[in-house]
Design a protein around this motif. Structure first.
Motif, PDB file in Angstrom:
ATOM      1  N   UNK A   1       0.802  -1.225   0.000  1.00  0.00           N
ATOM      2  CA  UNK A   1       0.000   0.000   0.000  1.00  0.00           C
ATOM      3  C   UNK A   1       0.835   1.275   0.000  1.00  0.00           C
ATOM      4  N   UNK A   2       2.113   1.167   0.288  1.00  0.00           N
ATOM      5  CA  UNK A   2       2.943   2.361   0.354  1.00  0.00           C
ATOM      6  C   UNK A   2       2.543   3.294   1.483  1.00  0.00           C
ATOM      7  N   UNK A   3       2.081   2.732   2.604  1.00  0.00           N
ATOM      8  CA  UNK A   3       1.698   3.545   3.746  1.00  0.00           C
ATOM      9  C   UNK A   3       0.298   4.107   3.682  1.00  0.00           C
ATOM     10  N   UNK A   4      -0.536   3.628   2.769  1.00  0.00           N
ATOM     11  CA  UNK A   4      -1.901   4.153   2.642  1.00  0.00           C
ATOM     12  C   UNK A   4      -2.835   3.647   3.733  1.00  0.00           C
ATOM     13  N   UNK A   5      -2.431   2.605   4.427  1.00  0.00           N
ATOM     14  CA  UNK A   5      -3.240   2.094   5.539  1.00  0.00           C
ATOM     15  C   UNK A   5      -2.322   1.807   6.724  1.00  0.00           C
ATOM     16  N   UNK A   6      -2.902   1.817   7.922  1.00  0.00           N
ATOM     17  CA  UNK A   6      -2.191   1.462   9.138  1.00  0.00           C
ATOM     18  C   UNK A   6      -3.039   0.482   9.939  1.00  0.00           C
TER      19      UNK A   6
END
Length: 204
Positions: free
Chosen positions: A107-112
């Motif tokens: 996701x490239x940091x799009x979700x946590x």
């Protein structure tokens, strides 16, 4: 001649004892397979290639929805245990584990994701910081645990048929992303797999 015969006999007995153990000369050797490949040991239920195919599809589908792709800040997700309604006693949570891993990786940091399954250890660490027993780079008295924006969960449902001709199993893998504030299902997707075989398999 007698001594030679006795020596050969003892040697043969010792060699025979030394060769005892786990042997399978007529069996099938271990074969290394990819997780998305079906091997010769197969059943009509959930297998690794199904897990890979289903979770790959789900992670791609989640990344494509507006709430994730166009979010200003990365949405925070908590995993809610999958419900297994099939006849197979499998580790159902392995599906969410792989989806989470795929999303974190792709996701490239799009979700946590929140580590809610580690809350006991996290609370213990926070209390140690507040007591001054361990150091902290931030305000130890601040409430730092984050809340969830969404819950990711799912169900596994099955339909089985068994006759003298063999066994047939249909499994529906359904997953949902639920808004933690409104309880609205903002995303849902599923995958269907049906298999037939002459013999059933045991799952552990």
């Amino acid at each position: 001649m007698i001594k030679l015969t006795l020596t050969l006999t003892i040697t043969a007995l010792v060699a025979g004892c030394a060769s005892r153990g786990v042997q399978n000369p007529s069996g099938v050797p271990v074969t290394r397979l990819g997780a998305d490949e079906q091997g010769f040991v197969a059943g009509t239920g959930v297998e690794s290639q199904d897990l890979v195919a289903v979770t790959d599809k789900m992670s791609r589908s989640i990344l494509g929805i507006q709430q994730i792709a166009n979010a200003t800040l990365p949405p925070i997700i908590v995993l809610d245990p999958v419900e297994n309604k099939t006849r197979f006693p499998i580790n159902k949570d392995i599906f969410l584990t792989r989806i989470r891993s795929d999303l974190n990786k792709k996701s490239g940091g799009k979700v946590q994701f929140l580590a809610r399954d580690r809350m006991a250890a996290l609370e213990k660490e926070r209390n140690l910081k507040r007591e001054g027993a361990v150091t902290s780079a931030s305000n130890a008295n601040a409430q730092e645990f984050k809340g969830a924006d969404y819950f990711l969960t799912g169900t596994l449902e099955g339909l089985s048929t068994r006759t003298a001709a063999g066994t047939s199993d249909y499994i529906l893998y359904a997953f949902q992303l639920i808004d933690a504030r409104t309880s609205v299902i903002i995303w849902e997707d599923n995958s269907e797999i049906k298999k037939q075989g002459l013999e059933d398999a045991a799952y552990r």
